[in-house]
Scaffold this motif. Structure first.
Motif, short mmCIF file in Angstrom:
data_model
loop_
_atom_site.label_atom_id
_atom_site.label_comp_id
_atom_site.label_asym_id
_atom_site.label_seq_id
_atom_site.Cartn_x
_atom_site.Cartn_y
_atom_site.Cartn_z
N LEU A 1 36.30 46.21 -33.97
CA LEU A 1 35.10 46.43 -34.79
C LEU A 1 34.81 47.92 -34.86
O LEU A 1 33.83 48.41 -34.29
CB LEU A 1 33.91 45.67 -34.18
N PRO A 2 35.66 48.67 -35.56
CA PRO A 2 35.61 50.14 -35.47
C PRO A 2 34.34 50.80 -35.95
O PRO A 2 34.03 51.90 -35.53
CB PRO A 2 36.82 50.57 -36.31
N VAL A 3 33.58 50.18 -36.81
CA VAL A 3 32.37 50.84 -37.34
C VAL A 3 31.10 50.17 -36.82
O VAL A 3 30.00 50.54 -37.25
CB VAL A 3 32.37 50.83 -38.88
N VAL A 4 31.22 49.22 -35.89
CA VAL A 4 30.06 48.49 -35.40
C VAL A 4 29.54 49.14 -34.12
O VAL A 4 30.32 49.42 -33.20
CB VAL A 4 30.43 47.01 -35.12
N PRO A 5 28.23 49.42 -34.03
CA PRO A 5 27.69 50.01 -32.80
C PRO A 5 27.95 49.11 -31.59
O PRO A 5 27.85 47.88 -31.67
CB PRO A 5 26.19 50.12 -33.09
N TYR A 6 28.29 49.75 -30.49
CA TYR A 6 28.64 49.00 -29.28
C TYR A 6 27.38 48.41 -28.65
O TYR A 6 26.37 49.08 -28.48
CB TYR A 6 29.34 49.91 -28.27
N ILE A 7 27.47 47.14 -28.27
CA ILE A 7 26.38 46.44 -27.59
C ILE A 7 26.70 46.38 -26.10
O ILE A 7 27.79 45.99 -25.71
CB ILE A 7 26.18 45.02 -28.15
N GLY A 8 25.75 46.75 -25.27
CA GLY A 8 25.92 46.67 -23.83
C GLY A 8 26.45 47.93 -23.18
O GLY A 8 26.75 47.95 -21.99
#
Length: 834
Positions: free
Chosen positions: A443-450
């Motif tokens: 998910l290269p453009v998705v902000p990281y969760i956690g």
């Protein structure tokens, strides 16, 4: 004195469906019986297997038949006496050291606790609840039922696996380690203890050691925490040296305004401490720290830990200097020790450490997807000088970011750091495996969760509780992107990814290629029909979906068919034996070339430059299940070609041919001492069975030096069928290091049918050959048992006039030893008896 009783025997388990109502007074469900007697620690699958109620999930297709186990709830029940040894005023606790995972606990019908984290122990006071005879009941809830009903925000969809709603090993929900389709363990996996506290106890002992005055002075700082209070109580601390003599001692009185909690700090000086060294650099002297709590001339509680004095500095990323000597990390990344259970197994762990040492490794990376390793593992690592890269329990991708979830992770980290920080073998902490890289890749453009778990929580825990150790955010991490080999650590998937700068990385934390295990292991868990289907030709064409039979794909994981080594350099396979050799030899060839390149650490165009690569970890070290993947040690603890290729590439003193536009001869010295000798570089003609040219030169290499010795231009042009050979001889004629290599790919070479001569004297096999012998395999047999044999070296090449001595290791004390070069039909046998 604190009295600890392990509650191992007399347990019973039974299945229940999640909706059934439980009577906590009796442990019965609707008046039904059906309990299975057992002992703990033991988890449900292994108990059912032992009782013959399921078939071995490791067998093909049987894992699917076991899915029902974790889809149900399970009860553990124990009746025990609780008053023996107790006095008026004593406090009593139940201590659960490992519960997997979602469990309600009842004692004599009273709900004690709910536990929801398999990585954390649980200790509950039961002083007022104990009776003459007690009923302890543990109700383990199905993780699948939990996931059905747990809150799952919509924004997590497609980003966070539902299994990560539970602080439980994520490999219980995937087939990555080999279980098909997965195997979700449940139950008690560590000791259950009844602890009776006589007035006072030690609840925590925090020990740190440091060196000063040019290592002439050592200091030991001890922070003792406890509960309960007796007037006049004191803390006695003794430091015993490696010779068992007292090196320092301290006594101090306990002062506190509260009996609920107290603490006491002390610092002890040790003159001229012996230094602890990593394996290969020196000895591993350990100092024993004994902490005793004394009141009224009676020892109320005591703790014993062992430490080692060493100074660790990381001068640049992964460039570790220990006691002012640069130490490169050559090792392997390990996973869970066994598949059917999370229970720790000392015997299996020690066998893997034996193999690690035999493989010339000085480091082990404990992968974020692995289990919580037992205390004994770190004690063994201390004794052996194995440096530990320790990760927290996270693997690949994003994680929940709720306050409750982060709090569990923080508590896990605090527990791990406090438990392990005194070990000299522990080199540094790491937040987890491929958490950022996995999300970045998928998910290269998705902000990281956690991300706060790794960037804030774990970092804070380590900096607060263990400030002298490096904390690495994640593996891989650092640079322009998470897997950037130029700045951080990198995971090598260069056969499927293009990675800029991969030739000379700072640190390879994983190096993986896929191949099956040895013939005997492969047939044992595949069966001959599946291992080599009758209609399979061995050809790979444009219409072939896989580079092997379809049945192999059923036995691999994580798209293992995409991670194969360069099998195109080897002969096409027309039989199971040739297919296993092709994959194994290609795997060994790849690892040898990449490891030797990394150990040289710089190109021939810059021979005086810095050694860029600071270390290398092969992946994987061990197999948890029968699987075709990248391990050095298979499910039956049998090493194969890749293991021995790594062993030779990790030799402390390495001779290495670099075959490029020119052929170069390198020497790499990662031993603790300077090496000096005469280097013989020779060309061998396998057709004429003779050496035809030779270069001789004196060589000296300092510790930590990678040196280009010479090119081979003096040989001018020569046939590509010739074999390169090099040997470094010391002043007394002993062999310091040797190597041989090819100038062409194996697929284009023709090998003679070598006849081997073998002598066996005690546990030493001595071999010679009449002509070049390619990939000599040593095997053993005792009354039909081919497993459990281990040889110091195996699958090695041998040239005429060489004498090869190999130690026989493993479990067998007698039997028949066989030796055979792969391309030769001739088998040599000899009798062995210790």
């Amino acid at each position: 004195m604190k009295l600890i009783t392990e509650l191992n025997e007399g347990w019973e388990i039974r299945q229940c469906v999640p909706s059934e109502s439980l009577n906590p007074q009796t442990g019965e469900l609707n008046g039904e019986h059906g309990w299975i007697k057992t002992a703990v620690p033991a988890q449900v699958h292994e108990i059912l297997l032992k009782e013959g109620l399921i078939e071995d999930p490791a067998l093909y297709g049987k894992g699917k038949e076991c899915l029902w186990v974790a889809e149900h709830d399970w009860l553990y029940k124990l009746e025990f006496s609780g008053l023996s040894g107790r006095k008026q005023g004593d406090r009593t606790y139940l201590h659960f050291r490992g519960l997997d995972t979602l469990v309600d606990i009842y004692l004599n019908g009273q709900h004690l606790a709910y536990h929801n984290d398999m990585y954390l122990p649980l200790r509950v006071e039961v002083t007022e609840l104990l009776q003459e005879t007690n009923l302890l009941l543990l109700h383990f809830h199905s993780p699948y039922e939990f996931m059905k009903h747990a809150e799952y925000p919509e924004e997590w969809t497609g980003k966070i696996r539902r299994s990560r709603l539970i602080r439980k090993n994520d490999q219980d929900f995937t087939d990555y380690l080999g279980a098909k389709p997965y195997l979700t363990r449940i139950g008690i996996y560590d000791r259950v203890c009844l602890e009776i506290v006589d007035g006072m106890e030690i609840t925590e002992t925090d020990i740190a050691s440091r060196l000063s005055d040019g290592y002439g002075q050592g200091s030991v700082t001890v922070n003792v925490h406890g509960s309960g209070l007796v007037a006049g109580a004191s803390v006695l601390i003794t430091v015993a040296g490696p010779d068992r003599q007292t090196a320092a001692q301290y006594i101090g009185f306990v002062h506190s305004d509260s009996a609920e909690a107290w603490s006491h700090n002390a610092e002890l000086a040790v003159n001229r401490p012996q230094l602890w060294w990593p394996r290969g650099y020196g000895e591993q002297p350990l100092y024993e720290i004994s902490v005793s709590l004394v009141a009224n001339d009676e020892t109320k509680d005591s703790v014993v830990k062992r430490i080692g004095f060493r100074d660790v500095q990381m001068v640049q990323p992964f460039d570790f200097w220990i006691n002012q000597k640069q130490v490169k990390l050559w090792g392997a990344q390990s996973v869970q020790i066994q598949g059917i259970t999370h229970c720790w197994d000392d015997e299996k762990s020690n066998r893997l450490l034996d193999l690690l040492e035999n493989g010339n490794m000085n480091a082990q990376r404990i992968w974020g997807g692995a289990d919580r390793y037992g205390d004994s593992f770190y004690e063994e690592a201390d004794k052996r000088g194995i440096l530990i890269w320790q990760e927290f329990f996270h693997d690949y991708g994003m994680y929940p970011d709720t306050k409750e979830y982060r709090e569990l992770c923080r508590r896990e980290a605090e527990y791990q750091v406090k438990r392990l920080k005194h070990h000299p073998s522990l080199l540094f902490w790491c937040g987890g495996n491929e958490c950022f890289m996995g999300a970045e890749f998928e998910l290269p453009v998705v902000p990281y969760i956690g991300g706060e778990i790794f960037l804030e929580d774990y970092k804070s825990v380590c900096e607060t509780l263990d400030p002298d150790r490096y904390y690495h955010i994640n593996s891989p991490y650092g640079g322009a992107y998470c897997n950037d080999p130029l700045e951080g650590d990198t995971h090598s998937y260069t056969n499927t990814w293009y990675v800029p700068g991969a030739d000379y990385p700072v640190m390879i934390a994983e190096e993986i290629r896929t191949s099956p295990p040895s013939m005997k292991s492969f047939v044992k868990y595949m069966g001959e029909a599946r291992a080599w289907p009758a209609d399979y030709s061995g050809m790979i064409t444009s219409r072939s979906p896989y580079p092997w039979p379809d049945t192999w794909t059923e036995q691999t994981s994580a798209m293992g068919w995409k991670k194969i080594p360069p099998i195109e350099l080897f002969y096409d396979a027309d039989s199971l034996e040739s297919a296993i050799y092709k994959f194994g030899a290609a795997h060994g060839y790849y690892l040898r070339k990449i490891l030797e390149n990394n150990r040289r650490g710089k190109p021939a165009s810059d021979p005086d430059g810095e050694r860029i690569c600071k270390g290398h970890f092969v992946c994987r070290w061990n197999d948890t299940w029968p699987v075709i993947y990248g391990s050095m040690i298979d499910y039956y603890f049998e090493p194969y070609i890749p293991y021995y290729a790594v062993k030779r590439a990790y030799e402390p003193v390495l001779l290495s041919f670099e075959v490029q536009n020119f052929i170069y001869m390198w020497i790499v010295n990662d031993s603790a001492s300077e090496v000096e000798g005469t280097l013989f570089i020779k060309l061998f003609n396998p057709v004429k069975n003779e050496f035809v040219q030779e270069i001789r030169t004196d060589v000296r290499a300092a510790p930590g030096e990678s040196r280009l010795v010479t090119d081979l231009n003096a040989f001018k042009q020569f046939s590509r069928e010739y074999i390169l050979f090099a040997c470094l001889i010391d002043s007394e004629g002993g062999v310091i290091a040797r190597t041989n290599d090819f100038v062409d790919i194996e697929k284009k070479l023709r090998f003679p049918e070598a006849r081997l001569h073998m002598d066996i004297n005690g546990d030493i096999v001595t071999l010679t050959t009449d002509t070049f012998a390619r990939s000599i395999e040593l095997s053993g047999d005792h009354e039909g048992d081919e497993f459990g044999w281990l040889f110091e070296d195996n699958y090695f090449d041998l040239l005429p006039r060489e004498v090869k001595r190999v130690k026989i290791m493993g479990k067998h004390s007698k039997g028949t030893i066989r030796a055979k070069a792969y391309y030769s039909p001739h088998i040599t046998e000899g009798g062995f008896e210790r």
